[in-house]
Design a protein around this motif. Structure first.
Motif, PDB file in Angstrom:
ATOM      1  N   ASP A  90     -24.553 -11.771  25.097  1.00  0.00           N
ATOM      2  CA  ASP A  90     -24.657 -10.594  25.964  1.00  0.00           C
ATOM      3  C   ASP A  90     -23.325 -10.251  26.622  1.00  0.00           C
ATOM      4  OD1 ASP A  90     -27.874 -11.789  27.012  1.00  0.00           O
ATOM      5  OD2 ASP A  90     -27.468 -10.160  25.599  1.00  0.00           O
ATOM      6  N   THR A  91     -22.326 -11.093  26.418  1.00  0.00           N
ATOM      7  CA  THR A  91     -21.007 -10.831  26.989  1.00  0.00           C
ATOM      8  C   THR A  91     -20.444  -9.527  26.440  1.00  0.00           C
ATOM      9  OG1 THR A  91     -20.506 -13.167  27.321  1.00  0.00           O
ATOM     10  CG2 THR A  91     -18.626 -11.664  27.113  1.00  0.00           C
ATOM     11  N   ALA A  92     -20.095  -8.619  27.341  1.00  0.00           N
ATOM     12  CA  ALA A  92     -19.621  -7.293  26.944  1.00  0.00           C
ATOM     13  C   ALA A  92     -19.256  -6.513  28.199  1.00  0.00           C
ATOM     14  CB  ALA A  92     -20.706  -6.544  26.168  1.00  0.00           C
ATOM     15  N   VAL A  93     -18.620  -5.378  27.977  1.00  0.00           N
ATOM     16  CA  VAL A  93     -18.475  -4.384  29.037  1.00  0.00           C
ATOM     17  C   VAL A  93     -19.707  -3.489  28.965  1.00  0.00           C
ATOM     18  CG1 VAL A  93     -17.123  -2.466  29.948  1.00  0.00           C
ATOM     19  CG2 VAL A  93     -15.969  -4.441  28.917  1.00  0.00           C
ATOM     20  N   TYR A  94     -20.360  -3.330  30.083  1.00  0.00           N
ATOM     21  CA  TYR A  94     -21.589  -2.531  30.151  1.00  0.00           C
ATOM     22  C   TYR A  94     -21.272  -1.175  30.773  1.00  0.00           C
ATOM     23  CZ  TYR A  94     -24.474  -6.399  28.655  1.00  0.00           C
ATOM     24  OH  TYR A  94     -25.052  -7.399  27.903  1.00  0.00           O
ATOM     25  N   TYR A  95     -21.745  -0.131  30.095  1.00  0.00           N
ATOM     26  CA  TYR A  95     -21.481   1.235  30.517  1.00  0.00           C
ATOM     27  C   TYR A  95     -22.771   1.952  30.891  1.00  0.00           C
ATOM     28  CZ  TYR A  95     -16.949   0.567  28.222  1.00  0.00           C
ATOM     29  OH  TYR A  95     -15.722   0.112  27.847  1.00  0.00           O
ATOM     30  N   CYS A  96     -22.688   2.723  31.933  1.00  0.00           N
ATOM     31  CA  CYS A  96     -23.747   3.625  32.349  1.00  0.00           C
ATOM     32  C   CYS A  96     -23.450   4.996  31.739  1.00  0.00           C
ATOM     33  CB  CYS A  96     -23.738   3.685  33.874  1.00  0.00           C
ATOM     34  SG  CYS A  96     -24.713   4.971  34.633  1.00  0.00           S
ATOM     35  N   ALA A  97     -24.487   5.687  31.326  1.00  0.00           N
ATOM     36  CA  ALA A  97     -24.306   7.009  30.743  1.00  0.00           C
ATOM     37  C   ALA A  97     -25.416   7.939  31.195  1.00  0.00           C
ATOM     38  CB  ALA A  97     -24.283   6.928  29.219  1.00  0.00           C
ATOM     39  N   ALA A  98     -25.121   9.234  31.137  1.00  0.00           N
ATOM     40  CA  ALA A  98     -26.097  10.247  31.528  1.00  0.00           C
ATOM     41  C   ALA A  98     -26.015  11.434  30.583  1.00  0.00           C
ATOM     42  CB  ALA A  98     -25.844  10.713  32.966  1.00  0.00           C
ATOM     43  N   ARG A  99     -27.135  12.079  30.402  1.00  0.00           N
ATOM     44  CA  ARG A  99     -27.146  13.313  29.627  1.00  0.00           C
ATOM     45  C   ARG A  99     -28.180  14.256  30.220  1.00  0.00           C
ATOM     46  NH1 ARG A  99     -30.614  14.173  25.239  1.00  0.00           N
ATOM     47  NH2 ARG A  99     -28.880  15.165  24.128  1.00  0.00           N
ATOM     48  N   ALA A 100     -27.910  15.548  30.085  1.00  0.00           N
ATOM     49  CA  ALA A 100     -28.777  16.554  30.694  1.00  0.00           C
ATOM     50  C   ALA A 100     -30.075  16.719  29.925  1.00  0.00           C
ATOM     51  CB  ALA A 100     -28.053  17.890  30.792  1.00  0.00           C
ATOM     52  N   GLY A 101     -30.095  16.367  28.661  1.00  0.00           N
ATOM     53  CA  GLY A 101     -31.302  16.508  27.861  1.00  0.00           C
ATOM     54  C   GLY A 101     -32.185  15.281  27.965  1.00  0.00           C
ATOM     55  N   GLY A 102     -33.077  15.158  27.006  1.00  0.00           N
ATOM     56  CA  GLY A 102     -33.998  14.035  26.990  1.00  0.00           C
ATOM     57  C   GLY A 102     -33.315  12.747  26.568  1.00  0.00           C
ATOM     58  N   PRO A 103     -34.003  11.637  26.737  1.00  0.00           N
ATOM     59  CA  PRO A 103     -33.413  10.345  26.390  1.00  0.00           C
ATOM     60  C   PRO A 103     -33.364  10.130  24.882  1.00  0.00           C
ATOM     61  CG  PRO A 103     -35.671  10.053  27.127  1.00  0.00           C
ATOM     62  CD  PRO A 103     -35.343  11.505  27.330  1.00  0.00           C
ATOM     63  N   VAL A 104     -32.194   9.754  24.393  1.00  0.00           N
ATOM     64  CA  VAL A 104     -32.000   9.478  22.973  1.00  0.00           C
ATOM     65  C   VAL A 104     -31.111   8.259  22.835  1.00  0.00           C
ATOM     66  CG1 VAL A 104     -32.295  11.880  22.255  1.00  0.00           C
ATOM     67  CG2 VAL A 104     -30.017  11.045  22.854  1.00  0.00           C
ATOM     68  N   ARG A 105     -31.215   7.563  21.729  1.00  0.00           N
ATOM     69  CA  ARG A 105     -30.399   6.371  21.523  1.00  0.00           C
ATOM     70  C   ARG A 105     -28.993   6.702  21.044  1.00  0.00           C
ATOM     71  NH1 ARG A 105     -33.455   1.156  19.040  1.00  0.00           N
ATOM     72  NH2 ARG A 105     -35.175   1.000  20.506  1.00  0.00           N
ATOM     73  N   LEU A 106     -28.832   7.809  20.351  1.00  0.00           N
ATOM     74  CA  LEU A 106     -27.565   8.104  19.697  1.00  0.00           C
ATOM     75  C   LEU A 106     -26.445   8.262  20.714  1.00  0.00           C
ATOM     76  CD1 LEU A 106     -26.292   8.576  16.960  1.00  0.00           C
ATOM     77  CD2 LEU A 106     -26.822  11.004  17.203  1.00  0.00           C
ATOM     78  N   ILE A 107     -25.443   7.411  20.593  1.00  0.00           N
ATOM     79  CA  ILE A 107     -24.363   7.367  21.581  1.00  0.00           C
ATOM     80  C   ILE A 107     -23.636   8.697  21.684  1.00  0.00           C
ATOM     81  CG2 ILE A 107     -22.114   6.308  22.035  1.00  0.00           C
ATOM     82  CD1 ILE A 107     -23.268   3.700  20.953  1.00  0.00           C
ATOM     83  N   ALA A 108     -23.415   9.359  20.560  1.00  0.00           N
ATOM     84  CA  ALA A 108     -22.626  10.592  20.542  1.00  0.00           C
ATOM     85  C   ALA A 108     -23.271  11.718  21.347  1.00  0.00           C
ATOM     86  CB  ALA A 108     -22.410  11.045  19.101  1.00  0.00           C
ATOM     87  N   LEU A 109     -24.551  11.603  21.652  1.00  0.00           N
ATOM     88  CA  LEU A 109     -25.248  12.673  22.353  1.00  0.00           C
ATOM     89  C   LEU A 109     -25.229  12.507  23.878  1.00  0.00           C
ATOM     90  CD1 LEU A 109     -28.349  13.231  20.035  1.00  0.00           C
ATOM     91  CD2 LEU A 109     -26.168  14.448  20.070  1.00  0.00           C
ATOM     92  N   TRP A 110     -24.615  11.449  24.356  1.00  0.00           N
ATOM     93  CA  TRP A 110     -24.554  11.245  25.797  1.00  0.00           C
ATOM     94  C   TRP A 110     -23.314  11.942  26.348  1.00  0.00           C
ATOM     95  CZ3 TRP A 110     -28.285   8.772  28.739  1.00  0.00           C
ATOM     96  CH2 TRP A 110     -29.356   8.279  28.008  1.00  0.00           C
TER      97      TRP A 110
END
Length: 123
Positions: A90-110
């Motif tokens: 689990d070692t990693a840099v953890y990022y918070c993200a937000a998007r105006a639309g609905g929740p999706v997994r695809l990173i490029a859409l955030w």
């Protein structure tokens, strides 16, 4: 201008717990979906989990199911990630993200990203 600021990372032993927080500032035209992603050294960024505006819908990557829990407090404009039973992988840099639309997994859409917080799990 939307800003996301993560906190709560650190060094923990395997089996331990951490709680990450993400403070959200700025305006959205509609309630934003929020998510957590991570990037380990030498690897690409990957999806960890997400939550919709109301908090009624969550989704998790298989490798964190049963161990991590996402929650949000819209009155405080905060997002959380409770991480239990941590593993060295689990070692990693953890990022918070937000998007105006609905929740999706695809990173490029955030749309918006924080700068990340380092989580290190020792064996």
């Amino acid at each position: 201008q939307v800003q996301l600021v993560e906190s709560g990372g650190g060094l923990v032993q395997a089996g331990g717990s951490l709680r990450l927080s993400c403070a959200v500032s700025g305006r959205f035209f509609s309630g934003p979906a929020m998510g957590w992603f991570r990037q380990a050294p030498g690897k690409g960024r990957e999806f960890v989990g997400l939550i919709n505006w109301s908090g009624g819908t969550t989704d998790y990557a298989d490798f964190v199911k049963g161990r991590f829990t996402i929650s949000r407090d819209n009155t405080k404009a905060m997002l959380y990630l409770q991480m239990n039973s941590l593993k060295p992988e689990d070692t990693a840099v953890y990022y918070c993200a937000a998007r105006a639309g609905g929740p999706v997994r695809l990173i490029a859409l955030w749309d918006y990203w924080g700068r990340g917080t380092q989580v290190t799990v020792s064996s």
